[in-house]
Design a protein around this motif. Structure first.
Motif, PDB file in Angstrom:
ATOM      1  N   GLN A   1       0.786  -1.223   0.000  1.00  0.00           N
ATOM      2  CA  GLN A   1       0.000   0.000   0.000  1.00  0.00           C
ATOM      3  C   GLN A   1       0.823   1.280   0.000  1.00  0.00           C
ATOM      4  O   GLN A   1       0.275   2.360  -0.150  1.00  0.00           O
ATOM      5  CB  GLN A   1      -0.915   0.013   1.221  1.00  0.00           C
ATOM      6  N   SER A   2       2.134   1.183   0.197  1.00  0.00           N
ATOM      7  CA  SER A   2       2.956   2.392   0.298  1.00  0.00           C
ATOM      8  C   SER A   2       3.346   2.953  -1.061  1.00  0.00           C
ATOM      9  O   SER A   2       3.981   3.997  -1.144  1.00  0.00           O
ATOM     10  CB  SER A   2       4.234   2.090   1.090  1.00  0.00           C
ATOM     11  N   GLU A   3       2.952   2.298  -2.141  1.00  0.00           N
ATOM     12  CA  GLU A   3       3.490   2.652  -3.454  1.00  0.00           C
ATOM     13  C   GLU A   3       2.715   3.743  -4.163  1.00  0.00           C
ATOM     14  O   GLU A   3       2.417   3.664  -5.338  1.00  0.00           O
ATOM     15  CB  GLU A   3       3.548   1.394  -4.326  1.00  0.00           C
ATOM     16  N   VAL A   4       2.383   4.790  -3.418  1.00  0.00           N
ATOM     17  CA  VAL A   4       1.623   5.881  -4.016  1.00  0.00           C
ATOM     18  C   VAL A   4       2.544   6.911  -4.659  1.00  0.00           C
ATOM     19  O   VAL A   4       2.075   7.811  -5.348  1.00  0.00           O
ATOM     20  CB  VAL A   4       0.731   6.566  -2.954  1.00  0.00           C
ATOM     21  N   GLU A   5       3.841   6.801  -4.457  1.00  0.00           N
ATOM     22  CA  GLU A   5       4.782   7.786  -4.983  1.00  0.00           C
ATOM     23  C   GLU A   5       4.804   7.803  -6.507  1.00  0.00           C
ATOM     24  O   GLU A   5       5.122   8.818  -7.120  1.00  0.00           O
ATOM     25  CB  GLU A   5       6.178   7.465  -4.452  1.00  0.00           C
ATOM     26  N   ILE A   6       4.456   6.681  -7.125  1.00  0.00           N
ATOM     27  CA  ILE A   6       4.488   6.597  -8.581  1.00  0.00           C
ATOM     28  C   ILE A   6       3.522   7.589  -9.219  1.00  0.00           C
ATOM     29  O   ILE A   6       3.751   8.066 -10.335  1.00  0.00           O
ATOM     30  CB  ILE A   6       4.159   5.151  -9.061  1.00  0.00           C
ATOM     31  N   ALA A   7       2.435   7.945  -8.505  1.00  0.00           N
ATOM     32  CA  ALA A   7       1.460   8.879  -9.057  1.00  0.00           C
ATOM     33  C   ALA A   7       2.087  10.241  -9.312  1.00  0.00           C
ATOM     34  O   ALA A   7       1.688  10.958 -10.232  1.00  0.00           O
ATOM     35  CB  ALA A   7       0.268   9.011  -8.116  1.00  0.00           C
TER      36      ALA A   7
ATOM     37  N   GLY B   1      -4.555   5.489  -9.332  1.00  0.00           N
ATOM     38  CA  GLY B   1      -4.702   4.790 -10.600  1.00  0.00           C
ATOM     39  C   GLY B   1      -5.397   5.615 -11.674  1.00  0.00           C
ATOM     40  O   GLY B   1      -6.470   6.169 -11.445  1.00  0.00           O
ATOM     41  N   ASP B   2      -4.769   5.692 -12.851  1.00  0.00           N
ATOM     42  CA  ASP B   2      -5.438   6.261 -14.030  1.00  0.00           C
ATOM     43  C   ASP B   2      -6.060   5.148 -14.856  1.00  0.00           C
ATOM     44  O   ASP B   2      -7.056   5.363 -15.549  1.00  0.00           O
ATOM     45  CB  ASP B   2      -4.431   7.033 -14.882  1.00  0.00           C
TER      46      ASP B   2
END
Length: 299
Positions: free
Chosen positions: A134-140, A169-170
């Motif tokens: 769940q920590s992988e929001v940096e990619i946004a 997510g797109d």
């Protein structure tokens, strides 16, 4: 390209000169982030997307970030091993990078590595994150288009509802759709998307696509969704805004890293330690100590 990215990863002294030389040639690549929990098929999907972009005659760069050992600091860098289908294609460059303890699913140096691939003429740069949850929001904040992969039977429907995952997510891809429960996962995702504010007019509503990436099933639909998202964000100016935010974050990160280096040098001269003693003794408070430290740094 390999040597330049190695300079980036090592923080080499010539990096400033290298980035200055690359700057006029960068800014053209379409950066696509691919994230999801371990086992959902990120590398398989990335390989399939590379093939689809190559069919269009585009040059493709891939940055696959692998987790680093908290003990040795090393990484297996196994994503590159799983992408051997394109290893001999001169128009595809695949680079595995260790996260080196950096949270958010990416490596600290990923933005600069993207710039190297961009300046080298890659039309598309695919960035595959670590895949730790769940920590992988940096990619946004790093990608023009973010793809979130899920799989049935892994509780991913619930994971997507948790903070950050649904928002980044797109395009959502339910991979391994030949498994039982795929339709239910798609249905849950679409329901949760409908509960958000993306149903308002003028906002992008993320599509949910089913794939079996290992068999190249559904990849055309994913490509169509990616094309639609790119056209959408180009039309309303969101693409430029995303790239400006990305570079602003990069500038801030570089500035903070420089400041930490200067702080480290200051600590070596007992400056920070002396201030810490004053705080422990109650002579000053931490905020006053921080102000004095900044004064010593000339900030």
């Amino acid at each position: 390209m390999a040597r330049l990215i190695s300079l980036v990863e090592d923080g080499h002294g010539s990096l400033r000169e290298v980035m200055a030389a690359l700057a006029p040639h960068a800014g053209n690549a379409w950066v696509i982030g691919i994230t999801g929990s371990p086992g959902v098929g990120k590398s398989t999907t990335t390989t399939a997307l590379v093939g689809a972009f190559r069919e269009r005659g585009l040059r493709v760069g891939v940055l696959a970030v692998d987790p680093s050992s908290p003990f040795s600091g090393g990484a297996l860098l196994g994503d590159r091993i799983r992408m051997q289908d394109h290893a001999l294609d001169p128009e595809v460059y695949i680079r595995s990078m260790a996260s080196r303890g950096h949270l958010g699913g990416l490596s600290f140096t990923t933005p600069q590595a993207i710039r190297v691939l961009d300046a080298a003429g890659c039309d598309v740069v695919l960035v595959e994150t670590v895949g730790v949850g769940q920590s992988e929001v940096e990619i946004a904040g790093l990608a023009d288009t973010s793809v979130v992969l899920l799989a049935p039977g892994m509780g991913d429907g619930i994971q997507a509802a948790k903070a950050g995952i649904l928002e980044i997510g797109d395009v959502f891809v339910v991979n391994k759709a030949d498994r039982e429960g795929a339709d239910a996962t798609v249905r849950d995702l679409r329901h949760m998307i409908s509960l958000g504010d993306r149903t308002e007019p003028g906002l992008w509503r993320p599509p949910v696509v089913k794939t079996v990436a290992a068999q190249k099933i559904g990849i055309d639909e994913v490509m169509e969704a990616l094309d639609k998202h790119r056209a959408f964000i180009e039309e309303d100016g969101e693409l430029d805004r995303r790239r400006e935010r990305r570079v602003a974050d990069e500038i801030e990160t570089i500035a903070l890293a420089t400041l930490r280096t200067r702080l480290g040098h200051l600590g070596g001269r007992e400056g920070v330690t002396a201030l810490a003693r004053d705080v422990v003794a109650g002579r000053i408070d931490p905020y006053a100590a921080a102000d004095r430290l900044l004064e010593q740094l000339g900030t």
